[in-house]
Design a protein around this motif. Structure first.
Motif, short mmCIF file in Angstrom:
data_model
loop_
_atom_site.label_atom_id
_atom_site.label_comp_id
_atom_site.label_asym_id
_atom_site.label_seq_id
_atom_site.Cartn_x
_atom_site.Cartn_y
_atom_site.Cartn_z
N GLU A 69 0.81 -1.22 -0.14
CA GLU A 69 -0.03 -0.13 0.11
C GLU A 69 0.83 1.38 -0.17
O GLU A 69 0.46 2.36 -0.62
CB GLU A 69 -0.69 -0.16 1.18
N ASP A 70 1.76 1.25 0.78
CA ASP A 70 2.93 2.44 0.75
C ASP A 70 4.00 2.47 -0.03
O ASP A 70 4.79 3.28 -0.21
CB ASP A 70 3.34 2.51 2.21
N ARG A 71 3.87 1.49 -1.15
CA ARG A 71 4.95 1.34 -2.16
C ARG A 71 6.46 1.44 -1.43
O ARG A 71 7.40 1.94 -1.81
CB ARG A 71 4.89 2.55 -3.13
N LEU A 72 6.43 0.91 -0.27
CA LEU A 72 7.76 0.83 0.70
C LEU A 72 8.69 -0.34 0.14
O LEU A 72 9.96 -0.36 0.31
CB LEU A 72 7.39 0.55 1.89
N GLY A 73 8.15 -1.45 -0.70
CA GLY A 73 9.22 -2.40 -1.26
C GLY A 73 10.17 -2.03 -2.04
O GLY A 73 11.28 -2.82 -2.24
N SER A 74 10.26 -0.63 -2.72
CA SER A 74 11.22 -0.53 -3.46
C SER A 74 12.36 0.21 -2.60
O SER A 74 13.60 -0.14 -3.02
CB SER A 74 10.99 0.90 -4.31
N PHE A 75 12.25 0.13 -1.43
CA PHE A 75 13.26 0.71 -0.44
C PHE A 75 13.98 -0.46 0.35
O PHE A 75 14.93 -0.61 0.69
CB PHE A 75 12.76 1.99 0.29
N GLY A 76 12.78 -1.16 0.99
CA GLY A 76 13.08 -2.17 1.75
C GLY A 76 12.05 -2.97 2.35
O GLY A 76 10.93 -2.94 1.83
N ALA A 88 5.05 22.69 9.09
CA ALA A 88 4.77 23.77 7.95
C ALA A 88 4.50 22.94 6.96
O ALA A 88 3.93 23.44 5.82
CB ALA A 88 5.93 24.75 7.53
N LEU A 89 4.64 21.44 6.63
CA LEU A 89 4.31 20.90 5.61
C LEU A 89 2.99 20.73 5.57
O LEU A 89 2.15 20.68 6.67
CB LEU A 89 5.13 19.41 5.66
N ASP A 90 2.39 20.30 4.34
CA ASP A 90 0.82 20.25 4.22
C ASP A 90 0.45 18.72 4.94
O ASP A 90 -0.52 18.76 5.55
CB ASP A 90 0.59 20.02 2.69
N ARG A 91 1.55 17.90 5.15
CA ARG A 91 1.26 16.58 5.85
C ARG A 91 2.34 16.09 6.10
O ARG A 91 3.62 16.42 5.72
CB ARG A 91 0.25 15.74 5.05
N PRO A 92 2.53 14.87 7.10
CA PRO A 92 3.73 14.41 7.23
C PRO A 92 4.58 13.85 6.28
O PRO A 92 3.88 13.30 5.07
CB PRO A 92 3.31 13.25 8.33
N LEU A 93 5.86 13.72 6.05
CA LEU A 93 6.55 13.37 5.12
C LEU A 93 6.34 11.96 4.67
O LEU A 93 6.47 11.24 3.68
CB LEU A 93 8.12 13.45 5.62
N TYR A 94 6.03 10.90 5.81
CA TYR A 94 5.73 9.51 5.45
C TYR A 94 6.90 8.90 4.58
O TYR A 94 8.00 8.90 4.85
CB TYR A 94 4.51 9.50 5.00
N HIS A 95 6.59 8.51 3.52
CA HIS A 95 7.61 7.70 2.57
C HIS A 95 7.56 8.12 1.12
O HIS A 95 6.21 8.17 0.38
CB HIS A 95 7.32 6.25 2.72
#
Length: 252
Positions: free
Chosen positions: A65-72, A129-136
């Protein structure tokens, strides 16, 4: 100087085990850490919250869901590695937290940001100040929590006697670190991801949001550690992680 946010003096530092993660690019296996600072007035300060709880329920689905697989990939993360599970090891519940500190808002730090509505949240102005948390990456699916008091800081700040927030931007816009003074251990420097591991200094912080800022912040922390003869706990050091005392053990 502003007064401290929490009464009392820091007396204990717990390292919280939020799980294990493997980085695909280099095979590096890293611990995901948080911290609990306790004062002599029984105040509890939680630093960072690990991955979202969905990773404990369904790590494969959450990664997709978070497309985290490209990183780890997540290697170990169950209910015991969520903030509630880690706090339970020392006899606490989320309701016992008096202050929540977010060093920055990447996915492995921000997962439980909305789980402590009774505790004011401390966050750097540049991050909030970001519109939302950085997340991934571009999977910025989290929003800022509602019904949570937020303390926005733009300079170093004492959160209690013996625990000081340090502005160390670079890895993230509002990256913060902490210097904790303990009765027995002495100075402990929690770099968070301002320095994830010692080798990152020589590698030049190539993955940082702002490389020059990251280098400057690392130089500041390195100098401070030398001046204070501090025990440094890095953000994600594979060699250091197995050697650290984990909750329910603590540094005092």
């Amino acid at each position: 100087m502003k007064s401290a946010l929490v009464t009392g003096k820091a007396t204990r530092l717990y390292v919280l085990d939020y799980g294990l993660f493997q980085v695909h690019a280099n095979g590096r296996i890293i611990g995901i850490c948080g911290f609990l600072i306790q004062t002599d007035t029984t105040r509890n300060i939680l630093v960072d919250t690990g991955f979202p709880s969905k990773y404990a329920a369904d790590p494969v689905g959450a990664t997709r869901e978070d497309r985290l697989g490209s990183f780890g990939r997540v290697l170990k993360l169950d209910q015991s590695n969520l903030p509630r599970g880690q706090l339970a090891t020392v006899g606490l519940a989320p309701e016992d937290i008096d202050l929540l500190v977010m060093t920055h808002t990447h996915i492995d730090h921000v997962g439980g940001i909305a789980d402590f509505p009774g505790a004011p949240m401390v966050i750097a102005a540049a991050e909030r100040a970001l519109d939302r948390p950085l997340y991934h990456g571009d999977a910025r699916s989290m929003t800022w929590p509602e019904n949570t008091d937020t303390i926005i800081v733009d300079a170093d700040l004492d959160i209690c006697e013996g625990a000081r927030l340090l502005m160390t931007p670079g890895h993230a816009p509002g990256q913060m670190s902490l210097l904790v003074e303990l009765p027995d251990t002495g100075s402990v420097l929690l770099t968070s991801d301002a320095i994830s591991r010692p080798s990152e200094i020589d590698e030049g912080f190539s993955d940082a949001w702002d490389i020059p800022l990251a280098v400057a912040s690392a130089e500041r922390l390195t100098k401070l550690a030398a001046e204070r003869n501090a025990f440094v706990i890095y953000g994600h050091d594979p060699q250091q992680w197995p050697t650290l005392r984990k909750a329910p053990d603590f540094y005092s």
